[in-house]
Design a protein around this motif. Structure first.
Motif, PDB file in Angstrom:
ATOM      1  N   LYS A 123      50.323  38.572  41.827  1.00  0.00           N
ATOM      2  CA  LYS A 123      49.884  39.968  41.835  1.00  0.00           C
ATOM      3  C   LYS A 123      48.589  40.113  42.638  1.00  0.00           C
ATOM      4  O   LYS A 123      48.416  41.061  43.410  1.00  0.00           O
ATOM      5  CB  LYS A 123      49.651  40.467  40.408  1.00  0.00           C
ATOM      6  N   MET A 127      48.115  42.227  46.002  1.00  0.00           N
ATOM      7  CA  MET A 127      47.100  43.267  46.033  1.00  0.00           C
ATOM      8  C   MET A 127      46.163  43.071  47.230  1.00  0.00           C
ATOM      9  O   MET A 127      45.854  44.025  47.952  1.00  0.00           O
ATOM     10  CB  MET A 127      46.283  43.254  44.741  1.00  0.00           C
ATOM     11  N   SER A 130      48.045  43.837  50.473  1.00  0.00           N
ATOM     12  CA  SER A 130      48.212  45.280  50.591  1.00  0.00           C
ATOM     13  C   SER A 130      46.897  45.941  51.004  1.00  0.00           C
ATOM     14  O   SER A 130      46.880  46.847  51.855  1.00  0.00           O
ATOM     15  CB  SER A 130      48.689  45.869  49.260  1.00  0.00           C
ATOM     16  N   LEU A 172      51.925  49.480  43.883  1.00  0.00           N
ATOM     17  CA  LEU A 172      51.873  48.171  43.222  1.00  0.00           C
ATOM     18  C   LEU A 172      52.315  48.294  41.763  1.00  0.00           C
ATOM     19  O   LEU A 172      53.095  47.478  41.271  1.00  0.00           O
ATOM     20  CB  LEU A 172      50.455  47.600  43.293  1.00  0.00           C
ATOM     21  N   THR A 221      51.851  48.671  50.870  1.00  0.00           N
ATOM     22  CA  THR A 221      52.257  47.848  49.732  1.00  0.00           C
ATOM     23  C   THR A 221      53.675  47.335  49.907  1.00  0.00           C
ATOM     24  O   THR A 221      53.977  46.169  49.610  1.00  0.00           O
ATOM     25  CB  THR A 221      52.139  48.642  48.431  1.00  0.00           C
ATOM     26  N   TYR A 225      54.967  43.338  50.128  1.00  0.00           N
ATOM     27  CA  TYR A 225      56.017  42.678  49.356  1.00  0.00           C
ATOM     28  C   TYR A 225      57.035  41.987  50.267  1.00  0.00           C
ATOM     29  O   TYR A 225      57.660  40.998  49.867  1.00  0.00           O
ATOM     30  CB  TYR A 225      56.723  43.681  48.437  1.00  0.00           C
TER      31      TYR A 225
END
Length: 262
Positions: A123, A127, A130, A172, A221, A225
């Motif tokens: 995560k 983050m 992003s 997110l 974002t 991914y």
């Protein structure tokens, strides 16, 4: 705030939340599997997963079209005029803090035991990636467009960086927790939409600025991914990052401590 701005807020929430979830129930799951599964899975995204990018593309496109003039630019001035008529002296710093709320919530939910699709290390990686994408994109576009703010303070109005950051965080939350409950997505997009509304209400941005910022944030974002799994393997040579993260407060300053092995 006036009724028009509550309508504006509700419209943003409905568009970004239900278009993200209603247009396709398939998020970027084929890529997520390559992060979280025991064996990396490399698959080509299908047509449905591409559709999940359309709301972000549409929002960014709206802003770009407004730059050229015409009805969309006229609507920008209409919104600004209504704001100046009804709340000419309105000013708040709440939007400076609201934009980060989705990111804080990402760790807050983890601390409360609500598990998303990835561990805290991944995560954090998503983050950060992003964030790099959204800030890089916003900076480049601001310099390229040289658009004056409605309050005439400078020429870096387009797109809204606050909106971009807030919607990147909201996406997110949507990616990590949206399948657990749609209300996590609604909450994230509500905060992001409130940030966008306040930027317009503070006379810091035109309407098209915050719409474009929202699109850039969402797309940043989503791209994160997509590229995170191969980027992680390239940089670390392993599937899982060995990271730990913990909040701290020292000398009247709060932060997040991240440690790990690469």
């Amino acid at each position: 705030m006036s009724k028009n701005y509550f309508t504006f807020l509700a419209t943003l929430i409905l568009f970004f939340n239900f278009s993200q979830r209603g247009l396709t129930q398939v998020k970027d799951s084929v890529v997520i599997d390559s992060i979280s599964s025991k064996k990396p899975v490399i698959q080509v995204t299908n047509r449905k997963s591409f559709k999940s990018f359309l709301p972000g593309i549409a929002a960014a496109g709206y802003g770009l079209i407004a730059l050229t003039g015409g009805p969309l630019k006229n609507f920008d001035h209409y919104i600004a005029e209504k704001r100046n008529e009804r709340r000419p002296n309105f000013n708040t710093y709440a939007d400076d803090y609201l934009r980060y709320v989705p990111f804080v919530a990402l760790y807050g939910l983890e601390a409360l035991g609500v598990k998303g699709k990835h561990r805290i290390a991944d995560k954090t990686g998503l983050m950060l990636l992003s964030g790099v994408l959204v800030m890089g994109s916003v900076s480049i576009v601001k310099k390229a467009t040289d658009k004056e703010r409605p309050d005439h303070s400078d020429f870096v109005s387009f797109p809204s960086g606050h909106a971009a950051i807030a919607f990147a965080g909201a996406e997110l939350i949507n990616q990590e927790y949206g399948d657990i409950s749609p209300w996590y997505s609604v909450a994230g997009y509500t905060v992001a939409s409130a940030t966008a509304v306040l930027r317009v209400y503070n006379n810091a941005h035109w309407f098209s600025d915050v719409v474009a910022g929202a699109g850039i944030g969402i797309l940043s974002t989503k791209v994160a991914y997509l590229v995170y799994p191969p980027l992680k393997r390239l940089l670390t040579g392993q599937k899982n990052l060995r990271l730990s993260a913990a909040p701290f407060y020292q000398n009247h300053a709060a932060g997040l401590s991240i440690a790990g092995k690469f």
